[in-house]
Design a protein around this motif. Structure first.
Motif, PDB file in Angstrom:
ATOM      1  N   GLU A 250       0.890  -1.277   0.044  1.00  0.00           N
ATOM      2  CA  GLU A 250      -0.074  -0.129  -0.052  1.00  0.00           C
ATOM      3  C   GLU A 250       0.916   1.208   0.074  1.00  0.00           C
ATOM      4  OE1 GLU A 250      -3.230   1.557   3.295  1.00  0.00           O
ATOM      5  OE2 GLU A 250      -3.684  -0.269   2.549  1.00  0.00           O
ATOM      6  N   SER A 265      -2.759   4.841   6.335  1.00  0.00           N
ATOM      7  CA  SER A 265      -3.794   3.905   5.887  1.00  0.00           C
ATOM      8  C   SER A 265      -4.809   3.857   6.499  1.00  0.00           C
ATOM      9  CB  SER A 265      -3.112   2.356   6.067  1.00  0.00           C
ATOM     10  OG  SER A 265      -4.077   1.452   5.727  1.00  0.00           O
ATOM     11  N   SER A 416      -4.211   5.966   1.961  1.00  0.00           N
ATOM     12  CA  SER A 416      -4.855   4.902   1.328  1.00  0.00           C
ATOM     13  C   SER A 416      -5.996   4.500   2.235  1.00  0.00           C
ATOM     14  CB  SER A 416      -3.929   4.029   0.847  1.00  0.00           C
ATOM     15  OG  SER A 416      -3.020   4.508   0.024  1.00  0.00           O
ATOM     16  N   THR A 445      -4.368   0.447  -3.804  1.00  0.00           N
ATOM     17  CA  THR A 445      -2.738   0.848  -3.646  1.00  0.00           C
ATOM     18  C   THR A 445      -2.147  -0.316  -3.498  1.00  0.00           C
ATOM     19  OG1 THR A 445      -3.530   1.888  -1.676  1.00  0.00           O
ATOM     20  CG2 THR A 445      -3.142   3.292  -3.214  1.00  0.00           C
ATOM     21  N   SER A 446      -2.635  -1.459  -2.407  1.00  0.00           N
ATOM     22  CA  SER A 446      -1.942  -2.360  -2.345  1.00  0.00           C
ATOM     23  C   SER A 446      -1.609  -3.467  -3.593  1.00  0.00           C
ATOM     24  CB  SER A 446      -2.706  -3.205  -1.071  1.00  0.00           C
ATOM     25  OG  SER A 446      -2.811  -2.879  -0.120  1.00  0.00           O
TER      26      SER A 446
END
Length: 520
Positions: A250, A265, A416, A445-446
């Motif tokens: 991420e 995150s 994210s 994003t990961s």
């Protein structure tokens, strides 16, 4: 000739996603399968059938091929990223011996392997003996040896979920060094299994033969095997590349490769990460995790249960918005954003400390969540905004801890995770940190981070700098509002930073009187 695509498989906590990215970092196609096989045989336990993870992966891939743009002939390689800390015991035939113990599991044991006298003395002198004892008690393999000795004796391989899925895909017991975030004998400084004299081999009931081979992100682990190709529809023989754990991917997918860019995150666990090539412990004796960049570290501070608290609020107090969303055919998140937007910055003095589940050392294990400042003006909306603000306060505290411990000064943020889709959450984050705060150009994003690892490993981009330039960029940027920032600055400095220290004695009294939590 068509441009190559990368297949990224992202096995998170709530779902498995099969994602196709092009070499510009655009999401070409996606399929998602929810994970519903979690079980809790006892309070605090969290387990999952390993075959359930594999079935969900296979189904996600098979659904992907029906999506527009999902051209299997263009796929150049595959990479896997997964939730961290979920462990699986396999016998000599590679069959699971028991359900996977997931990262959400809270069991522990006092029956742990002994550590030598010299190590015990060193830990006591360094005042980290409590942290080491916590590590030994929390380690799943120690619990298995103490309470299920027949499983421990039959264990030939003890794998993280990433290693298990890699094995199912390519037939090798191999995993990425970037995925090793768990109670394992891993040398975080050198990004490899610990040396034979390391204290972790004494503290953990793990034998060297139980562990997989490790490779750095971007390295080739093997090829998609015949059985995996039949089950998933992924073409046989495609290269399988090492990626990293979901948080590490991420950070990479958000484009946060420079130490001055903080990556927040807003997921089940809320985190702030900074990438560095220097080994740096934000909390003493708690190592930085391996990054999705070879040779780099991800300095991380966690708020365990982070945006789980948002879901907790929605389940407990958000029935009205959820019902409205069905009637009006809109996303529930839009209505919850309206709820928070109706409340001024600072939630009219309602302050929340988000320690719903305590950490190892910061905060202490006696910590509890707290909300203070209630008055007759406060409503559900104030509580909801106070949750969002409390999480941002806690992550700002983490940022300052990273900087105090020698990290670079963080001057910009990228966010994210599911919470990043809320404009209100993004704006209040910019205001609380006093920094420009951006969304990455894609939500996944990961998966994008895993695709970047694969793209570099396959030589489709010459190096990580080139891949990051080509495949990552920011979307909308939220600038701090001066008036809101001034309110938050005073609340953070004059109230939030003092809450834990002043409430800590009462948390201990609560535990002593009620027995909850038991481990204080």
């Amino acid at each position: 000739m068509h441009e190559p695509l990368i297949l990224a498989i992202d096995n998170g906590t709530q779902s498995v996603r099969a994602l196709l990215f092009d070499l510009r970092g655009e999401l070409v196609a996606k399929a998602q399968v929810p994970l519903q096989d979690y079980t809790s045989p006892h309070p605090g336990w969290a387990e999952h059938d390993p075959e359930g993870f594999w079935r969900a992966l296979c189904l996600a891939c098979r659904r992907l091929w029906a999506e527009p743009g999902a051209d299997r002939a263009r796929i150049a390689g595959v990479a896997v990223t997964t939730q961290r800390g979920t462990v699986i015991n396999l016998d000599r035939a590679g069959r699971p011996l028991r359900p996977a113990i997931t990262w959400l599991d809270q069991r522990r044991t006092d029956e742990v392997p002994p550590v030598g006298a010299l190590w015990r003395a060193a830990f006591k002198l360094a005042r980290v003996d409590g942290t080491v004892n916590y590590f030994r008690g929390e380690a799943e393999i120690n619990w298995i040896r103490a309470h299920q000795p027949e499983v421990w004796r039959a264990t030939d391989k003890f794998l993280l979920l990433s290693g298990y899925l890699n094995w199912r895909l390519c037939g090798r017991f191999a995993d990425s060094s970037g995925s090793q975030v768990a109670y394992l004998p891993f040398d975080y400084r050198r990004r490899r299994w610990a040396g034979r004299r390391d204290w972790k081999w004494q503290a953990l009931a793990v034998e060297p033969h139980m562990l997989p081979e490790l490779a750095e992100p971007g390295a080739r682990l093997g090829e998609i095997g015949a059985a995996a190709a039949r089950d998933t529809g992924i073409p046989q023989g495609l290269p399988l590349l090492a990626a990293a754990a979901d948080k590490a991917c991420e950070v990479l997918g958000a484009g946060c490769a420079a130490p001055h860019v903080g990556c927040l995150s807003y997921g089940t666990t809320a985190t702030i990460n900074a990438t560095t090539t220097r080994y740096l412990e934000a909390t003493p004796f708690v190592p930085p995790y391996p990054a999705a960049l070879p040779g780099a570290y991800s300095v991380e501070v966690q708020v365990f249960r982070g945006y789980w608290m948002v879901n907790w609020f929605k389940e407990q107090f958000g029935h009205h918005e959820q019902a409205r969303a069905l009637l009006e055919d809109v996303a529930p998140e839009r209505l919850f954003d309206e709820l928070a937007r109706a409340v001024p910055p600072g939630a009219m003095g309602l302050m929340l400390q988000p320690y719903w589940t305590p950490g190892i050392r910061v905060p202490g294990r006696e910590a509890k969540g707290a909300i203070i400042g209630f008055g007759d003006v406060h409503t559900r909306a104030h509580v909801y905004r106070a949750i969002l603000e409390g999480l941002a306060y806690a992550l700002r505290e983490g940022k300052e801890r990273i900087e105090r411990r020698g990290g670079a000064r963080i001057t910009e943020l990228r966010v994210s995770g599911g919470g990043s889709q809320s404009d209100v959450a993004m704006q209040l984050t910019a205001d609380i940190f006093g920094l420009p705060t951006a969304r990455p150009h894609v939500h996944e994003t990961s998966g994008l981070g895993a695709a970047i690892d694969a793209a570099v490993g396959l030589g489709l981009h010459p190096d990580f700098d080139a891949a990051l330039r080509a495949m990552t960029r920011v979307g909308r940027v939220f600038e701090p509002d001066a008036a809101s920032q001034a309110v938050y600055e005073r609340l953070y400095r004059e109230v939030y930073l003092k809450m834990y220290r002043r409430l800590r004695p009462m948390y201990r009294d609560i535990a002593r009187i009620t027995g909850y939590p038991q481990r204080v």
